[in-house]
Design an enzyme around this catalytic site. Structure first.
Site, mmCIF file in Angstrom:
data_model
loop_
_atom_site.group_PDB
_atom_site.id
_atom_site.type_symbol
_atom_site.label_atom_id
_atom_site.label_comp_id
_atom_site.label_asym_id
_atom_site.label_seq_id
_atom_site.Cartn_x
_atom_site.Cartn_y
_atom_site.Cartn_z
ATOM 1 C CE LYS A 1 -0.302 -0.250 5.053
ATOM 2 N NZ LYS A 1 -1.125 -0.734 6.183
ATOM 3 C CE1 TYR B 1 14.298 30.653 7.452
ATOM 4 C CE2 TYR B 1 14.413 28.314 6.904
ATOM 5 C CZ TYR B 1 14.203 29.629 6.523
ATOM 6 O OH TYR B 1 13.899 29.924 5.237
HETATM 7 C C1 LIG Z 1 -0.390 -1.676 6.897
HETATM 8 C C2 LIG Z 1 -0.976 -2.961 7.318
HETATM 9 C C3 LIG Z 1 -0.174 -4.108 7.384
HETATM 10 C C4 LIG Z 1 1.322 -4.093 7.210
HETATM 11 O O1 LIG Z 1 1.906 -3.580 8.393
HETATM 12 P P1 LIG Z 1 3.487 -3.610 8.634
HETATM 13 O O2 LIG Z 1 3.637 -3.117 10.036
HETATM 14 O O3 LIG Z 1 4.074 -2.649 7.651
HETATM 15 O O4 LIG Z 1 3.963 -4.978 8.419
HETATM 16 C C5 LIG Z 1 -0.803 -5.322 7.634
HETATM 17 N N1 LIG Z 1 -2.137 -5.395 7.858
HETATM 18 C C6 LIG Z 1 -2.920 -4.298 7.846
HETATM 19 C C7 LIG Z 1 -4.376 -4.447 8.106
HETATM 20 C C8 LIG Z 1 -2.366 -3.043 7.593
HETATM 21 O O5 LIG Z 1 -3.145 -1.952 7.614
#
Ligand SMILES: *Cc1c(COP(=O)(O)O)cnc(C)c1O
Length: 390
Positions: A51, A271
């Site tokens: 994702k 800054y």
């Molecule tokens: C993002 C997500 C994962 C993956 O999580 P990681 O900590 O990156 O391994 C797995 N399951 C769900 C439902 C998620 O939202």
């Protein structure tokens, strides 16, 4: 890489390359991490979570590399992300959409062969209606809420769905899943109570493979593995290594020096003059800033690395630059010149260290690395790309 279209184009690309920071993705390292986790988790299978453009690393090349390593199941958050991954992979893959089935998305989802994670009774009803209209069963994942209160069917909804064989008959349930809220705290009592709630809810539904763990849950041990692990950040090198599970560095961020100067006691850097030089110092300005996604919270506490020397960040992170102390480097005869590249993330400044120093988590540090960083891919690119094109 496509060749430049014109000389102007070429100059533009070369100068932007010389002036900007790079994000190097080591696809071989991602494959090594997948192989290590798959070996550790067996007989459970490991799906890849790609994702958010594979946490900013590039969903298409990352998914293709993982496919070449044997991964056949992928998770995205949005339907649109699923379409990108679908195009990058051969047909023999399952792509699940975690954020669920949005109203109006049923046809697009069915047509593209993406598999929705059904997060409510209402989503299950719409997906079953789409199946009826198409005259065939549609594949689905059912997510139950085992105690995170984020996504998934409540216990009541699960019971109602379980009592509706006519609806369930229209679905081919490929997976029953849930998600752990506290997996990064091994001793947290919610881990065990969620596992028990998950088993109770899954037992009400049609017999199907089960999945509870993401990366941190997988590292809790076999109790949490069930049939499928959904791994994201582990594959990208964002977990602390353990004796059973080594982690390969998969991401490198480097920024070029765009200026270097000598400073005297009393000079202020950046800054707000939050850093005032106490001893004569040599300071380099690097071309990376918060507009690249480099965390502003690293102001006054981040680190860089060059030629075996750690270089403290001085003062605030600007939009397009940071300043680093290269006094010790210069004293060793390794003064930095314009265009020299300095590591901000990689083998010497680890992702876990950067996230902790920034007060964040490794997922967020990666996901925020922006489009201005030039992506470079190294490692075993060709075989995956070739297979994926077929
Ligand atoms: C993002 C997500 C994962 C993956 O999580 P990681 O900590 O990156 O391994 C797995 N399951 C769900 C439902 C998620 O939202």
């Amino acid at each position: 890489m496509v060749g430049p279209d014109s000389e102007l184009d070429m100059i533009g690309r070369d100068s932007s390359r010389a002036a900007g920071a790079t994000l190097t993705v080591d696809l071989s390292a991602i494959r090594v991490n997948y192989r290590a986790l798959a070996g550790y988790a067996a007989p459970a299978r490991v799906a890849a979570v790609v994702k958010a453009d594979a946490y900013g690393l590039g969903a298409a090349p990352v998914a293709a590399a993982l496919f070449a390593e044997g991964c056949r199941e992928f998770f995205v958050a949005h339907l649109a992300e699923g379409l990108v991954v679908r195009d990058a992979l051969p047909a023999a893959t399952r792509i699940y959409v975690l954020n669920g089935l949005q109203p109006g998305a049923e046809d697009a989802c069915a047509r593209s062969g993406l598999i929705p994670v059904l997060n409510s009774q209402e989503q299950a009803e719409r997906w079953a209606a789409a199946a009826e209209a198409l005259g065939r069963r549609l594949p689905a994942v059912i997510q139950v809420d085992s105690g995170m209160s984020r996504l998934g069917l409540s216990p009541d909804e699960t019971a109602r769905l379980a009592d509706n064989p006519a609806l369930l008959d229209r679905l081919s349930v490929e997976l029953v899943m849930s998600h752990l809220a506290c997996a990064d705290e091994p001793d947290h009592p919610a881990n065990e109570s969620q596992a028990q709630a998950f088993e109770t809810l899954a037992a009400m539904l049609p017999q199907a493979p089960r999945s509870l763990a993401a990366s941190a849950g997988a590292m809790l041990g076999a109790r949490f593995h069930y049939d499928l692990i959904r791994a994201g950040i582990f594959l990208y090198g964002g977990c602390r290594a353990t004796p059973e599970l080594p982690v390969a560095t998969a991401v490198r961020v480097e920024a070029p020096v765009i200026q270097a100067r000598d400073l005297q006691p009393g000079d202020g850097v950046g800054y707000g003059h939050t850093h005032i030089v106490k001893q004569p110092a040599r300071v380099a300005t690097l071309s990376i800033g918060y507009a690249d996604g480099w965390p502003r919270s690293l102001s006054g506490r981040g680190m860089a690395w060059a030629n075996g020397v750690r270089l403290p960040l001085l003062g605030r992170v600007s939009m397009d630059s940071v300043s680093v102390d290269i006094t010790n480097l210069a004293a060793k005869g390794h003064d930095l010149r314009l265009g020299d590249r300095v590591e901000l993330l990689g083998d010497h400044i680890g992702l876990v260290e950067v996230a902790e120093t920034a007060g964040s988590i490794t997922h967020e540090v990666l996901a925020r690395l922006g489009p201005r960083l030039e992506r470079r891919y190294v490692g075993d690119v060709a075989p995956a790309a070739t297979e994926a094109a077929q």
